[in-house]
Motif scaffolding. Structure first.
Motif, PDB file in Angstrom:
ATOM      1  N   VAL A   5      -1.868   7.585  -2.441  1.00  0.00           N
ATOM      2  CA  VAL A   5      -1.686   6.338  -3.185  1.00  0.00           C
ATOM      3  C   VAL A   5      -0.397   5.630  -2.797  1.00  0.00           C
ATOM      4  O   VAL A   5      -0.366   4.401  -2.646  1.00  0.00           O
ATOM      5  N   ASN A   6       0.670   6.392  -2.616  1.00  0.00           N
ATOM      6  CA  ASN A   6       1.946   5.767  -2.254  1.00  0.00           C
ATOM      7  C   ASN A   6       1.863   5.056  -0.909  1.00  0.00           C
ATOM      8  O   ASN A   6       2.457   3.983  -0.719  1.00  0.00           O
ATOM      9  N   ASN A   7       1.129   5.644   0.020  1.00  0.00           N
ATOM     10  CA  ASN A   7       0.959   5.010   1.323  1.00  0.00           C
ATOM     11  C   ASN A   7       0.106   3.750   1.214  1.00  0.00           C
ATOM     12  O   ASN A   7       0.380   2.747   1.879  1.00  0.00           O
ATOM     13  N   GLY A  64     -13.446   5.288  -2.269  1.00  0.00           N
ATOM     14  CA  GLY A  64     -12.032   5.350  -2.622  1.00  0.00           C
ATOM     15  C   GLY A  64     -11.525   4.257  -3.541  1.00  0.00           C
ATOM     16  O   GLY A  64     -10.325   3.942  -3.536  1.00  0.00           O
ATOM     17  N   LEU A  65     -12.388   3.683  -4.352  1.00  0.00           N
ATOM     18  CA  LEU A  65     -11.951   2.605  -5.240  1.00  0.00           C
ATOM     19  C   LEU A  65     -10.953   3.099  -6.285  1.00  0.00           C
ATOM     20  O   LEU A  65     -10.074   2.339  -6.707  1.00  0.00           O
ATOM     21  N   GLU A  66     -11.078   4.347  -6.693  1.00  0.00           N
ATOM     22  CA  GLU A  66     -10.101   4.885  -7.650  1.00  0.00           C
ATOM     23  C   GLU A  66      -8.690   4.852  -7.066  1.00  0.00           C
ATOM     24  O   GLU A  66      -7.714   4.523  -7.758  1.00  0.00           O
ATOM     25  N   ILE A  67      -8.570   5.200  -5.788  1.00  0.00           N
ATOM     26  CA  ILE A  67      -7.268   5.167  -5.117  1.00  0.00           C
ATOM     27  C   ILE A  67      -6.757   3.732  -5.040  1.00  0.00           C
ATOM     28  O   ILE A  67      -5.579   3.467  -5.299  1.00  0.00           O
ATOM     29  N   LEU A  68      -7.642   2.814  -4.691  1.00  0.00           N
ATOM     30  CA  LEU A  68      -7.241   1.404  -4.608  1.00  0.00           C
ATOM     31  C   LEU A  68      -6.800   0.883  -5.963  1.00  0.00           C
ATOM     32  O   LEU A  68      -5.790   0.159  -6.055  1.00  0.00           O
ATOM     33  N   PHE A  69      -7.525   1.221  -7.021  1.00  0.00           N
ATOM     34  CA  PHE A  69      -7.138   0.794  -8.381  1.00  0.00           C
ATOM     35  C   PHE A  69      -5.748   1.302  -8.727  1.00  0.00           C
ATOM     36  O   PHE A  69      -4.916   0.561  -9.263  1.00  0.00           O
ATOM     37  N   ASP A  70      -5.501   2.585  -8.437  1.00  0.00           N
ATOM     38  CA  ASP A  70      -4.203   3.192  -8.740  1.00  0.00           C
ATOM     39  C   ASP A  70      -3.096   2.463  -7.979  1.00  0.00           C
ATOM     40  O   ASP A  70      -2.027   2.165  -8.532  1.00  0.00           O
ATOM     41  N   ALA A  71      -3.351   2.151  -6.707  1.00  0.00           N
ATOM     42  CA  ALA A  71      -2.348   1.457  -5.899  1.00  0.00           C
ATOM     43  C   ALA A  71      -2.060   0.067  -6.440  1.00  0.00           C
ATOM     44  O   ALA A  71      -0.896  -0.354  -6.525  1.00  0.00           O
ATOM     45  N   ILE A  72      -3.094  -0.652  -6.837  1.00  0.00           N
ATOM     46  CA  ILE A  72      -2.910  -2.004  -7.386  1.00  0.00           C
ATOM     47  C   ILE A  72      -2.073  -1.958  -8.657  1.00  0.00           C
ATOM     48  O   ILE A  72      -1.238  -2.837  -8.908  1.00  0.00           O
ATOM     49  N   SER A  73      -2.282  -0.910  -9.464  1.00  0.00           N
ATOM     50  CA  SER A  73      -1.527  -0.789 -10.718  1.00  0.00           C
ATOM     51  C   SER A  73      -0.039  -0.580 -10.467  1.00  0.00           C
ATOM     52  O   SER A  73       0.789  -0.844 -11.338  1.00  0.00           O
ATOM     53  N   GLN A  74       0.311  -0.110  -9.252  1.00  0.00           N
ATOM     54  CA  GLN A  74       1.719   0.148  -8.925  1.00  0.00           C
ATOM     55  C   GLN A  74       2.360  -0.958  -8.083  1.00  0.00           C
ATOM     56  O   GLN A  74       3.561  -0.923  -7.831  1.00  0.00           O
ATOM     57  N   LEU A  75       1.561  -1.921  -7.650  1.00  0.00           N
ATOM     58  CA  LEU A  75       2.091  -3.002  -6.825  1.00  0.00           C
ATOM     59  C   LEU A  75       3.041  -3.907  -7.611  1.00  0.00           C
ATOM     60  O   LEU A  75       2.780  -4.231  -8.765  1.00  0.00           O
ATOM     61  N   ALA A 125       2.298   1.049  -0.089  1.00  0.00           N
ATOM     62  CA  ALA A 125       3.208   0.568   0.956  1.00  0.00           C
ATOM     63  C   ALA A 125       2.486  -0.352   1.937  1.00  0.00           C
ATOM     64  O   ALA A 125       3.021  -1.416   2.317  1.00  0.00           O
ATOM     65  N   GLN A 126       1.283   0.031   2.343  1.00  0.00           N
ATOM     66  CA  GLN A 126       0.551  -0.784   3.311  1.00  0.00           C
ATOM     67  C   GLN A 126       0.051  -2.083   2.684  1.00  0.00           C
ATOM     68  O   GLN A 126       0.011  -3.131   3.366  1.00  0.00           O
ATOM     69  N   LEU A 127      -0.329  -2.048   1.432  1.00  0.00           N
ATOM     70  CA  LEU A 127      -0.688  -3.292   0.736  1.00  0.00           C
ATOM     71  C   LEU A 127       0.503  -4.241   0.696  1.00  0.00           C
ATOM     72  O   LEU A 127       0.366  -5.450   0.955  1.00  0.00           O
ATOM     73  N   SER A 128       1.656  -3.702   0.387  1.00  0.00           N
ATOM     74  CA  SER A 128       2.867  -4.527   0.338  1.00  0.00           C
ATOM     75  C   SER A 128       3.175  -5.113   1.714  1.00  0.00           C
ATOM     76  O   SER A 128       3.561  -6.287   1.833  1.00  0.00           O
ATOM     77  N   ASN A 129       3.014  -4.296   2.751  1.00  0.00           N
ATOM     78  CA  ASN A 129       3.232  -4.785   4.112  1.00  0.00           C
ATOM     79  C   ASN A 129       2.302  -5.956   4.430  1.00  0.00           C
ATOM     80  O   ASN A 129       2.721  -6.968   5.008  1.00  0.00           O
ATOM     81  N   LEU A 145     -10.820  -1.220   2.480  1.00  0.00           N
ATOM     82  CA  LEU A 145     -11.792  -0.120   2.430  1.00  0.00           C
ATOM     83  C   LEU A 145     -11.027   1.188   2.575  1.00  0.00           C
ATOM     84  O   LEU A 145     -10.721   1.636   3.669  1.00  0.00           O
ATOM     85  N   ILE A 146     -10.709   1.796   1.429  1.00  0.00           N
ATOM     86  CA  ILE A 146      -9.924   3.037   1.419  1.00  0.00           C
ATOM     87  C   ILE A 146     -10.906   4.204   1.282  1.00  0.00           C
ATOM     88  O   ILE A 146     -10.894   4.956   0.304  1.00  0.00           O
ATOM     89  N   SER A 147     -11.765   4.354   2.257  1.00  0.00           N
ATOM     90  CA  SER A 147     -12.879   5.285   2.158  1.00  0.00           C
ATOM     91  C   SER A 147     -12.498   6.707   2.554  1.00  0.00           C
ATOM     92  O   SER A 147     -11.631   6.924   3.404  1.00  0.00           O
TER      93      SER A 147
END
Length: 378
Positions: free
Chosen positions: A326-328, A213-224, A331-335, A280-282
């Motif tokens: 990705v939105n979740n 799930g690294l693609e999902i993590l990358f996308d989330a980081i780009s929106q943080l 949100a959890q990264l921000s938390n 680990l967003i597996s």
């Protein structure tokens, strides 16, 4: 008891990640408990071979290991020499415990054990799930499962390393008998200190593979909105790593990603200690040793609900759990970033909680008990 383990690769082939360590710790623990253990494996070490004597028993930290030549250099690990030796010697053992699945090496070995009427336990190690069967080269897996795999497995007892994996096994083969016990890990004593990073530091430490799930993590980081650094420790196919680097560039986060490559056992604990959050967003993970390793050094975790240990993380409040949306993840990264008090509490209590739940001595005794139960059954 006299127990034979069959595994495609064995230490020091640490390139294959967590299973190498957990299988070895299980074997070594059973030997220390007074039982006889042998391992049949190949000299596999990624695309190379281990520098070991082939076809002869070697003492490896108290365990008798026989490494056999493989004629393929990929994940199939085909070894006629191992099969031939197994057919000649398997009746000497009370139980055979096979690790992994799908590899022709272990499927043929399982058939030999069934044909010789030997007690057999199979630890799929995440290889038996709907995700695995329906992704990648799923057509071949479905044929293997239908033609031979399902029948052979149904004649064995299965071992799952988590409740989630246990349920997956039952779903795939209704009525299949098995037991659940977690992996046994070697967790070194480490100082648990708060480490201050200039930028909030995430770490991914695992095999670099599409299921992680690294693609999902990358996308989330780009929106943080919060500044972060992501360290990626692990190895994988070069072509896939190049795809991830291209994605990072397109998302304009290349400067936030640091590629560490494969890390040794000593190095990985240092990296975990120095991170603020393990991620680990597996899509599918039957256990994930590194989650336990991270919490052992006091580093909180963010895992997807598809990681089997996510229930443990929730129950013990050892981090954050997210869906694959990705939105979740954002949100959890921000938390995690903004809840410094919780991260500090995990830093202070993680080591003790892991020790209380994954003590090797207790788990070894539990494994030996399950072997005894297996032997008592007709």
């Amino acid at each position: 008891m006299k127990i034979l383990f069959i595994v495609p690769s064995y230490k020091p082939a640490y390139v294959y990640g967590g299973p190498i360590e957990s299988v070895a710790k299980l074997c070594e623990g059973i030997v220390k408990a007074g039982h006889e253990v042998e391992v049949y494996t190949t000299a596999a070490n990624g695309k190379t071979e281990l520098d070991v004597t082939l076809g002869k028993k070697i003492g490896v930290d108290g365990v008798k290991v026989t490494y056999f030549k493989r004629i393929t250099k990929d994940h199939t690990h085909i070894s006629p020499a191992l099969w031939q030796h197994l057919a000649r010697t398997v009746k000497q053992y009370d139980i055979v415990h096979i690790q992994s699945w799908w590899s022709p090496l272990v499927i043929v070995a399982a058939y030999i054990c069934y044909h010789k009427n030997v007690k057999l336990i199979v630890s799929p190690r995440g290889m038996l799930s709907n995700y695995i069967i329906n992704s990648g080269k799923s057509k071949a897996k479905k044929i293997i499962h239908k033609v031979a795999g399902k029948f052979i497995l149904s004649k064995a007892i299965f071992h799952a390393t988590s409740d989630a994996e246990y349920k997956e096994c039952i779903d795939l083969i209704p009525g299949w008998k098995g037991f659940m016990l977690p992996n046994i890990l070697s967790l070194p004593p480490v100082p648990v200190n708060e480490y201050k990073n200039d930028v909030f530091t995430l770490i991914f430490m695992s095999r670099i593979h599409p299921k992680k799930g690294l693609e999902i993590l990358f996308d989330a980081i780009s929106q943080l909105k919060d500044p972060v650094k992501l360290k990626i420790a692990g190895s994988g196919e070069e072509s896939y790593i190049d795809e991830l680097k291209s994605l990072a560039k397109r998302l304009n986060i290349s400067s936030k990603v640091e590629w560490l490559g494969w890390k040794s056992r000593e190095e990985k604990f240092i990296e975990l200690i120095h991170a603020d959050l393990f991620t680990l967003i597996s899509f599918n993970e039957n256990f994930a040793n590194v989650v336990i390793e991270s919490l052992h050094v006091g580093t909180p975790v963010l895992v997807s609900e598809n990681v089997a240990l996510s229930d443990f993380v929730k129950a013990k409040d050892m981090g954050w759990v997210t869906t694959l949306d990705v939105n979740n993840v954002v949100a959890q990264l921000s938390n995690a970033i903004n809840n410094k008090a919780k991260r500090l509490q995990i830093r202070q209590t993680g080591n003790l909680i892991i020790e209380n739940n994954f003590a090797a001595e207790k788990l070894i005794a539990d494994y030996i008990n399950e072997y005894a139960i297996c032997l008592s059954k007709n």
